[in-house]
Scaffold this motif. Structure first.
Motif, PDB file in Angstrom:
ATOM      1  N   ALA A   1     -10.903  -6.024  -5.016  1.00  0.00           N
ATOM      2  CA  ALA A   1     -10.033  -5.032  -5.653  1.00  0.00           C
ATOM      3  C   ALA A   1     -10.733  -3.679  -5.762  1.00  0.00           C
ATOM      4  CB  ALA A   1      -9.611  -5.524  -7.034  1.00  0.00           C
ATOM      5  N   ALA A   2     -12.018  -3.685  -6.095  1.00  0.00           N
ATOM      6  CA  ALA A   2     -12.772  -2.429  -6.219  1.00  0.00           C
ATOM      7  C   ALA A   2     -12.888  -1.718  -4.872  1.00  0.00           C
ATOM      8  CB  ALA A   2     -14.160  -2.709  -6.788  1.00  0.00           C
ATOM      9  N   ALA A   3     -13.149  -2.472  -3.825  1.00  0.00           N
ATOM     10  CA  ALA A   3     -13.251  -1.868  -2.488  1.00  0.00           C
ATOM     11  C   ALA A   3     -11.900  -1.288  -2.060  1.00  0.00           C
ATOM     12  CB  ALA A   3     -13.730  -2.913  -1.479  1.00  0.00           C
ATOM     13  N   TRP A   4     -10.823  -2.011  -2.330  1.00  0.00           N
ATOM     14  CA  TRP A   4      -9.481  -1.539  -1.989  1.00  0.00           C
ATOM     15  C   TRP A   4      -9.137  -0.289  -2.782  1.00  0.00           C
ATOM     16  CZ3 TRP A   4      -5.116  -1.540  -5.273  1.00  0.00           C
ATOM     17  CH2 TRP A   4      -3.912  -1.223  -4.645  1.00  0.00           C
ATOM     18  N   LYS A   5      -9.452  -0.281  -4.071  1.00  0.00           N
ATOM     19  CA  LYS A   5      -9.173   0.875  -4.937  1.00  0.00           C
ATOM     20  C   LYS A   5      -9.863   2.123  -4.399  1.00  0.00           C
ATOM     21  CE  LYS A   5      -9.881   2.709  -9.509  1.00  0.00           C
ATOM     22  NZ  LYS A   5      -9.462   2.630 -10.818  1.00  0.00           N
ATOM     23  N   ALA A   6     -11.107   1.984  -3.987  1.00  0.00           N
ATOM     24  CA  ALA A   6     -11.847   3.128  -3.434  1.00  0.00           C
ATOM     25  C   ALA A   6     -11.251   3.578  -2.101  1.00  0.00           C
ATOM     26  CB  ALA A   6     -13.316   2.749  -3.267  1.00  0.00           C
ATOM     27  N   ARG A   7     -10.937   2.640  -1.230  1.00  0.00           N
ATOM     28  CA  ARG A   7     -10.363   2.973   0.085  1.00  0.00           C
ATOM     29  C   ARG A   7      -9.024   3.690  -0.042  1.00  0.00           C
ATOM     30  NH1 ARG A   7     -11.474  -1.964   1.540  1.00  0.00           N
ATOM     31  NH2 ARG A   7      -9.334  -2.679   1.422  1.00  0.00           N
ATOM     32  N   GLN A   8      -8.194   3.195  -0.951  1.00  0.00           N
ATOM     33  CA  GLN A   8      -6.842   3.739  -1.129  1.00  0.00           C
ATOM     34  C   GLN A   8      -6.811   4.942  -2.078  1.00  0.00           C
ATOM     35  OE1 GLN A   8      -3.988   2.757   0.469  1.00  0.00           O
ATOM     36  NE2 GLN A   8      -5.307   1.454   1.682  1.00  0.00           N
ATOM     37  N   ARG A   9      -7.952   5.224  -2.711  1.00  0.00           N
ATOM     38  CA  ARG A   9      -8.051   6.325  -3.693  1.00  0.00           C
ATOM     39  C   ARG A   9      -7.021   6.163  -4.810  1.00  0.00           C
ATOM     40  NH1 ARG A   9      -8.930  10.883   0.850  1.00  0.00           N
ATOM     41  NH2 ARG A   9     -11.081  10.339   1.295  1.00  0.00           N
ATOM     42  N   VAL A  10      -7.009   4.984  -5.372  1.00  0.00           N
ATOM     43  CA  VAL A  10      -6.068   4.665  -6.444  1.00  0.00           C
ATOM     44  C   VAL A  10      -6.646   5.181  -7.766  1.00  0.00           C
ATOM     45  CG1 VAL A  10      -4.881   2.808  -7.685  1.00  0.00           C
ATOM     46  CG2 VAL A  10      -5.266   2.613  -5.210  1.00  0.00           C
ATOM     47  N   PRO A  11      -5.945   6.114  -8.422  1.00  0.00           N
ATOM     48  CA  PRO A  11      -6.457   6.667  -9.676  1.00  0.00           C
ATOM     49  C   PRO A  11      -6.174   5.799 -10.899  1.00  0.00           C
ATOM     50  CG  PRO A  11      -4.401   7.739  -9.116  1.00  0.00           C
ATOM     51  CD  PRO A  11      -4.730   6.783  -7.977  1.00  0.00           C
ATOM     52  N   PHE A  12      -5.351   4.777 -10.735  1.00  0.00           N
ATOM     53  CA  PHE A  12      -4.952   3.918 -11.844  1.00  0.00           C
ATOM     54  C   PHE A  12      -5.915   2.734 -11.965  1.00  0.00           C
ATOM     55  CE2 PHE A  12      -0.925   5.138  -9.567  1.00  0.00           C
ATOM     56  CZ  PHE A  12      -0.645   6.246 -10.366  1.00  0.00           C
ATOM     57  N   PRO A  13      -5.968   2.123 -13.138  1.00  0.00           N
ATOM     58  CA  PRO A  13      -6.741   0.889 -13.253  1.00  0.00           C
ATOM     59  C   PRO A  13      -6.165  -0.180 -12.312  1.00  0.00           C
ATOM     60  CG  PRO A  13      -6.222   1.748 -15.424  1.00  0.00           C
ATOM     61  CD  PRO A  13      -5.427   2.554 -14.437  1.00  0.00           C
TER      62      PRO A  13
ATOM     63  N   LEU B   1       3.565   5.427  -6.066  1.00  0.00           N
ATOM     64  CA  LEU B   1       3.223   5.493  -7.484  1.00  0.00           C
ATOM     65  C   LEU B   1       2.196   6.591  -7.750  1.00  0.00           C
ATOM     66  CD1 LEU B   1       3.139   1.698  -8.333  1.00  0.00           C
ATOM     67  CD2 LEU B   1       4.684   3.402  -9.324  1.00  0.00           C
ATOM     68  N   ILE B   2       1.255   6.756  -6.849  1.00  0.00           N
ATOM     69  CA  ILE B   2       0.267   7.831  -7.001  1.00  0.00           C
ATOM     70  C   ILE B   2       0.969   9.187  -6.980  1.00  0.00           C
ATOM     71  CG2 ILE B   2      -1.683   9.002  -5.889  1.00  0.00           C
ATOM     72  CD1 ILE B   2      -2.600   6.140  -4.973  1.00  0.00           C
ATOM     73  N   ARG B   3       1.884   9.374  -6.037  1.00  0.00           N
ATOM     74  CA  ARG B   3       2.629  10.636  -5.974  1.00  0.00           C
ATOM     75  C   ARG B   3       3.475  10.852  -7.226  1.00  0.00           C
ATOM     76  NH1 ARG B   3       2.977   8.855  -0.704  1.00  0.00           N
ATOM     77  NH2 ARG B   3       5.032   7.927  -1.031  1.00  0.00           N
ATOM     78  N   SER B   4       3.948   9.780  -7.850  1.00  0.00           N
ATOM     79  CA  SER B   4       4.779   9.863  -9.052  1.00  0.00           C
ATOM     80  C   SER B   4       3.948   9.877 -10.330  1.00  0.00           C
ATOM     81  CB  SER B   4       5.734   8.662  -9.108  1.00  0.00           C
ATOM     82  OG  SER B   4       6.543   8.614  -7.969  1.00  0.00           O
ATOM     83  N   GLY B   5       2.642   9.804 -10.198  1.00  0.00           N
ATOM     84  CA  GLY B   5       1.747   9.665 -11.352  1.00  0.00           C
ATOM     85  C   GLY B   5       1.910  10.730 -12.410  1.00  0.00           C
ATOM     86  N   ASP B   6       2.030  11.998 -12.009  1.00  0.00           N
ATOM     87  CA  ASP B   6       2.172  13.072 -12.996  1.00  0.00           C
ATOM     88  C   ASP B   6       3.477  12.938 -13.773  1.00  0.00           C
ATOM     89  OD1 ASP B   6      -0.286  14.136 -12.311  1.00  0.00           O
ATOM     90  OD2 ASP B   6       0.563  15.662 -10.970  1.00  0.00           O
ATOM     91  N   ASP B   7       4.556  12.592 -13.080  1.00  0.00           N
ATOM     92  CA  ASP B   7       5.842  12.416 -13.757  1.00  0.00           C
ATOM     93  C   ASP B   7       5.783  11.239 -14.732  1.00  0.00           C
ATOM     94  OD1 ASP B   7       6.971  14.532 -12.364  1.00  0.00           O
ATOM     95  OD2 ASP B   7       7.805  13.241 -10.806  1.00  0.00           O
TER      96      ASP B   7
ATOM     97  N   ASN C   1       0.828  -1.209   0.000  1.00  0.00           N
ATOM     98  CA  ASN C   1       0.000   0.000   0.000  1.00  0.00           C
ATOM     99  C   ASN C   1       0.861   1.256   0.000  1.00  0.00           C
ATOM    100  OD1 ASN C   1      -2.682  -1.011  -0.127  1.00  0.00           O
ATOM    101  ND2 ASN C   1      -2.455  -1.739   1.955  1.00  0.00           N
ATOM    102  N   ARG C   2       1.979   1.246   0.723  1.00  0.00           N
ATOM    103  CA  ARG C   2       2.905   2.393   0.684  1.00  0.00           C
ATOM    104  C   ARG C   2       3.502   2.547  -0.712  1.00  0.00           C
ATOM    105  NH1 ARG C   2       4.557   0.532   5.792  1.00  0.00           N
ATOM    106  NH2 ARG C   2       6.439  -0.393   4.914  1.00  0.00           N
ATOM    107  N   ASN C   3       3.822   1.437  -1.341  1.00  0.00           N
ATOM    108  CA  ASN C   3       4.378   1.495  -2.696  1.00  0.00           C
ATOM    109  C   ASN C   3       3.357   2.065  -3.681  1.00  0.00           C
ATOM    110  OD1 ASN C   3       6.725   0.361  -1.699  1.00  0.00           O
ATOM    111  ND2 ASN C   3       6.187  -1.709  -2.338  1.00  0.00           N
TER     112      ASN C   3
END
Length: 151
Positions: free
Chosen positions: A77-89, A52-58, A46-48
């Motif tokens: 996976a969908a629940a985790w994506k929402a919880r972690q606010r993952v913008p990637f597929p 990646l989210i912080r590096s997303g623009d680069d 999750n930290r990794n």
């Protein structure tokens, strides 16, 4: 695991909405960085993902699309994506796991899921691979960024 310089496998995955995603869908347009999470409950993974989210623009500026592969069900996976606010597929496999498709099976007596990273260039050639059984070694930020710049 795959080798750098080899053609990427034809991976057919499923996103959290149930849509089919093929690695080849990006060929000719974008490079792809696939990060294989050991488990959605793994704090190191999750930290990794947050890195990646912080590096997303680069990464986007370097024409790299990030995909996150998880070994759990689409619903989880969908629940985790929402919880972690993952913008990637966030991707799962219809059968087995995305991890198995690239040789990231379970190790240590079949109990520990491996994690890793895979960078595929715009032509569908693997440019970087990294894997580890222990989650602390599954993501090498410096190695990924160096590979992105080199391709």
């Amino acid at each position: 695991m795959l080798e750098s310089g080899s053609p990427a496998p034809e991976m057919v995955l499923e996103d959290t909405m149930g849509n089919t995603v093929r690695l080849s869908d990006y060929r000719g347009e974008h490079a792809v960085l696939l990060y294989f999470v050991r488990a959605t409950s793994c704090p190191v993974c999750n930290r990794n993902v947050q890195d990646l989210i912080r590096s997303g623009d680069d990464l986007t500026a370097d024409n790299v699309r990030v995909l996150i592969a998880v070994p759990e069900s689409r619903e989880r996976a969908a629940a985790w994506k929402a919880r972690q606010r993952v913008p990637f597929p966030v991707l799962t496999a219809r059968r087995g796991t995305p991890h198995e498709m690239v040789g990231l099976g379970r190790r240590l007596f079949g109990t520990m899921q491996q994690s890793g990273s895979l960078l595929v260039d715009v032509h569908g050639i693997v440019r970087y691979v990294h894997s580890a059984t222990l989650p602390t070694g599954g993501y090498d930020r410096k190695g990924v960024m160096l590979a992105v710049r080199r391709r």
